[in-house]
Design a protein around this motif. Structure first.
Motif, PDB file in Angstrom:
ATOM      1  N   LEU A 236      12.134  42.497  56.165  1.00 14.75           N
ATOM      2  CA  LEU A 236      12.914  41.268  56.089  1.00 14.75           C
ATOM      3  C   LEU A 236      14.258  41.501  55.408  1.00 14.75           C
ATOM      4  CD1 LEU A 236      10.300  38.492  55.196  1.00 14.75           C
ATOM      5  CD2 LEU A 236      11.502  38.835  57.350  1.00 14.75           C
ATOM      6  N   GLN A 237      14.244  42.282  54.333  1.00 15.58           N
ATOM      7  CA  GLN A 237      15.490  42.577  53.634  1.00 15.58           C
ATOM      8  C   GLN A 237      16.411  43.434  54.489  1.00 15.58           C
ATOM      9  OE1 GLN A 237      16.525  41.449  50.409  1.00 15.58           O
ATOM     10  NE2 GLN A 237      18.412  42.212  51.309  1.00 15.58           N
ATOM     11  N   SER A 238      15.852  44.392  55.209  1.00 15.24           N
ATOM     12  CA  SER A 238      16.666  45.216  56.106  1.00 15.24           C
ATOM     13  C   SER A 238      17.330  44.363  57.175  1.00 15.24           C
ATOM     14  CB  SER A 238      15.798  46.294  56.755  1.00 15.24           C
ATOM     15  OG  SER A 238      15.272  47.177  55.796  1.00 15.24           O
ATOM     16  N   PHE A 239      16.572  43.446  57.741  1.00 16.52           N
ATOM     17  CA  PHE A 239      17.121  42.557  58.763  1.00 16.52           C
ATOM     18  C   PHE A 239      18.200  41.655  58.179  1.00 16.52           C
ATOM     19  CE2 PHE A 239      17.156  38.460  60.895  1.00 16.52           C
ATOM     20  CZ  PHE A 239      17.347  38.820  62.219  1.00 16.52           C
ATOM     21  N   ARG A 240      17.931  41.117  57.011  1.00 18.56           N
ATOM     22  CA  ARG A 240      18.886  40.198  56.392  1.00 18.56           C
ATOM     23  C   ARG A 240      20.200  40.898  56.064  1.00 18.56           C
ATOM     24  NH1 ARG A 240      18.431  37.785  50.336  1.00 18.56           N
ATOM     25  NH2 ARG A 240      20.109  36.268  50.448  1.00 18.56           N
ATOM     26  N   THR A 241      20.109  42.094  55.507  1.00 16.59           N
ATOM     27  CA  THR A 241      21.324  42.830  55.161  1.00 16.59           C
ATOM     28  C   THR A 241      22.100  43.234  56.404  1.00 16.59           C
ATOM     29  OG1 THR A 241      20.166  43.677  53.208  1.00 16.59           O
ATOM     30  CG2 THR A 241      22.212  44.760  53.822  1.00 16.59           C
ATOM     31  N   ALA A 242      21.388  43.649  57.457  1.00 19.59           N
ATOM     32  CA  ALA A 242      22.070  44.031  58.698  1.00 19.59           C
ATOM     33  C   ALA A 242      22.754  42.840  59.349  1.00 19.59           C
ATOM     34  CB  ALA A 242      21.075  44.655  59.665  1.00 19.59           C
ATOM     35  N   ASP A 263      27.496  53.695  50.623  1.00 21.71           N
ATOM     36  CA  ASP A 263      27.656  55.122  50.338  1.00 21.71           C
ATOM     37  C   ASP A 263      26.596  55.961  51.039  1.00 21.71           C
ATOM     38  OD1 ASP A 263      29.857  54.599  48.800  1.00 21.71           O
ATOM     39  OD2 ASP A 263      28.803  54.659  46.877  1.00 21.71           O
ATOM     40  N   HIS A 264      25.374  55.449  51.140  1.00 18.79           N
ATOM     41  CA  HIS A 264      24.286  56.210  51.740  1.00 18.79           C
ATOM     42  C   HIS A 264      24.239  56.077  53.263  1.00 18.79           C
ATOM     43  CE1 HIS A 264      22.838  56.377  47.568  1.00 18.79           C
ATOM     44  NE2 HIS A 264      22.042  57.355  47.961  1.00 18.79           N
ATOM     45  N   PHE A 265      24.592  54.906  53.787  1.00 22.71           N
ATOM     46  CA  PHE A 265      24.429  54.655  55.219  1.00 22.71           C
ATOM     47  C   PHE A 265      25.755  54.495  55.949  1.00 22.71           C
ATOM     48  CE2 PHE A 265      20.415  53.105  53.419  1.00 22.71           C
ATOM     49  CZ  PHE A 265      19.490  53.677  54.270  1.00 22.71           C
ATOM     50  N   GLY A 266      26.675  53.727  55.384  1.00 17.15           N
ATOM     51  CA  GLY A 266      27.820  53.267  56.146  1.00 17.15           C
ATOM     52  C   GLY A 266      27.433  52.065  56.990  1.00 17.15           C
ATOM     53  N   VAL A 267      28.403  51.431  57.597  1.00 16.68           N
ATOM     54  CA  VAL A 267      28.123  50.219  58.372  1.00 16.68           C
ATOM     55  C   VAL A 267      27.282  50.544  59.610  1.00 16.68           C
ATOM     56  CG1 VAL A 267      29.144  48.323  59.683  1.00 16.68           C
ATOM     57  CG2 VAL A 267      30.197  49.064  57.538  1.00 16.68           C
ATOM     58  N   ASN A 268      27.743  51.476  60.423  1.00 17.56           N
ATOM     59  CA  ASN A 268      27.017  51.810  61.647  1.00 17.56           C
ATOM     60  C   ASN A 268      25.660  52.439  61.350  1.00 17.56           C
ATOM     61  OD1 ASN A 268      29.193  50.918  63.212  1.00 17.56           O
ATOM     62  ND2 ASN A 268      30.156  52.938  63.204  1.00 17.56           N
ATOM     63  N   GLY A 269      25.614  53.290  60.336  1.00 16.21           N
ATOM     64  CA  GLY A 269      24.350  53.921  59.982  1.00 16.21           C
ATOM     65  C   GLY A 269      23.312  52.922  59.522  1.00 16.21           C
ATOM     66  N   TYR A 270      23.772  51.901  58.789  1.00 15.05           N
ATOM     67  CA  TYR A 270      22.793  50.928  58.315  1.00 15.05           C
ATOM     68  C   TYR A 270      22.289  50.040  59.448  1.00 15.05           C
ATOM     69  CZ  TYR A 270      20.321  47.517  55.613  1.00 15.05           C
ATOM     70  OH  TYR A 270      19.332  46.723  55.127  1.00 15.05           O
ATOM     71  N   VAL A 271      23.151  49.686  60.380  1.00 15.37           N
ATOM     72  CA  VAL A 271      22.707  48.888  61.528  1.00 15.37           C
ATOM     73  C   VAL A 271      21.667  49.664  62.338  1.00 15.37           C
ATOM     74  CG1 VAL A 271      23.436  47.823  63.693  1.00 15.37           C
ATOM     75  CG2 VAL A 271      24.829  47.542  61.645  1.00 15.37           C
ATOM     76  N   ILE A 272      21.899  50.976  62.500  1.00  8.85           N
ATOM     77  CA  ILE A 272      20.907  51.809  63.197  1.00  8.85           C
ATOM     78  C   ILE A 272      19.594  51.843  62.417  1.00  8.85           C
ATOM     79  CG2 ILE A 272      20.393  54.159  63.948  1.00  8.85           C
ATOM     80  CD1 ILE A 272      23.379  54.518  64.501  1.00  8.85           C
ATOM     81  N   TRP A 273      19.687  51.999  61.097  1.00  5.92           N
ATOM     82  CA  TRP A 273      18.486  52.012  60.257  1.00  5.92           C
ATOM     83  C   TRP A 273      17.719  50.704  60.383  1.00  5.92           C
ATOM     84  CZ3 TRP A 273      14.938  54.135  57.147  1.00  5.92           C
ATOM     85  CH2 TRP A 273      14.285  53.310  56.211  1.00  5.92           C
TER      86      TRP A 273
END
Length: 299
Positions: A236-242, A263-273
């Motif tokens: 849920l938190q991953s979805f909310r942040t994305a 710093d760990h993901f970046g914008v595109n990296g976090y959306v993929i995650w």
């Protein structure tokens, strides 16, 4: 009258035997069609479709796209509001209805009838999973298409990239909680237990969204990276942040924790995650449910 000649050395004509992959594919399609037909006749699908599409119609008719909040206006404002509402409605509905499905069939005696079909248990289980996934995603796609049509009529700029990413995020969230529901349904022995476990899982995930988890871990003086990592393990938190990062690439609303994420993901990296992680988690949960279901007392 001429007698028919018989050649003892003649080889029999080859017959076309169906391949194992073709048989499995046909069986999977049969299992999906059975689940689709059964679900289309049930009340949960019609109620769910009315809620999902009705929410979009409600947002459209209230003129929320004409307002401006935190710089969001037009169709972007409409999508932000809709996605936040769906984060609260969609997982709860999925996990409750799915967790009661196989338990209800077992209690009603329908499970023994369904397992009498000439298909394997694996094909039946995953066919049911895929059919429910399609049924849940279809009304969401219809509501987003309705929003795009409304934006085109009103002359708003249509953010097709955001619509596509939101569709992927909602499909990932659906897969995750569908897998959790199948796991609960395979573990529970009655509909009451399944319903209780579903609500418990939902309340724990909601409670660990932000405040409770962060307050407990920060008081325990854990490292910030560890705290944020635990928070992002919550689908849920991953979805909310994305959903926030698509319209707020700097994650200003999250405060200092945004620096760790970016710093760990970046914008595109976090959306993929946020798209891949819930999907994999849901498939793993469904796989565990299948193992428990196949090794337990089916009827």
């Amino acid at each position: 009258m001429n007698a028919m000649s018989f050649d003892p050395n003649a080889q029999p004509e080859p017959t076309l035997m169906p391949r194992a992959t073709d048989v499995r594919g046909a069986s999977l399609g049969l299992s999906m069609r059975l689940e689709l037909a059964e679900s289309l006749r049930s009340r949960w699908f019609h109620f769910y479709s009315a809620v999902v599409i009705g929410l979009m119609l409600l947002l459209v008719t209230t003129g929320i796209s004409e307002s401006r909040v935190l710089g969001f206006t037009g169709l972007s404002r409409l999508l932000v509001t809709y996605i936040q509402i769906m984060m609260a409605v969609l997982p709860l509905f999925i996990v409750i209805t799915t967790a009661r499905s196989m338990v209800g069939d077992r209690e009603a005696g329908n499970l023994e009838y369904m397992l009498a079909f000439p298909i394997s248990l694996k094909v039946w289980f995953w066919g049911r999973f895929l059919a429910r996934l399609a049924l849940i995603v279809l009304p969401i796609a219809a509501s987003l298409a309705l929003a795009a049509g409304y934006g085109a009529v009103k002359g708003h700029a249509i953010p097709w990239t955001h619509i596509g990413l939101y569709s992927a995020l909602l499909a990932a969230l659906t897969t995750c909680f569908l897998g959790i529901g199948f796991l609960i349904s395979s573990l529970a022995r009655s509909t009451e237990v399944a319903l209780g476990l579903s609500l418990l899982v939902w309340m724990v995930l909601v409670a660990l969204l932000d405040l409770l988890l962060l307050s407990i871990l920060i008081q325990g003086q854990f490292l910030p990276d560890f705290v944020i990592g635990i928070a992002l393990a919550n689908p849920l938190q991953s979805f909310r942040t994305a959903s926030m990062i698509l319209f707020d690439p700097q994650l200003i609303l999250l405060g200092p924790s945004s620096y760790v994420i970016l710093d760990h993901f970046g914008v595109n990296g976090y959306v993929i995650w946020a798209t891949v992680y819930p999907t994999v988690l849901g498939v793993v949960m469904a796989g565990l449910g299948y193992l428990r279901f196949s090794r337990g007392d089916l009827v």
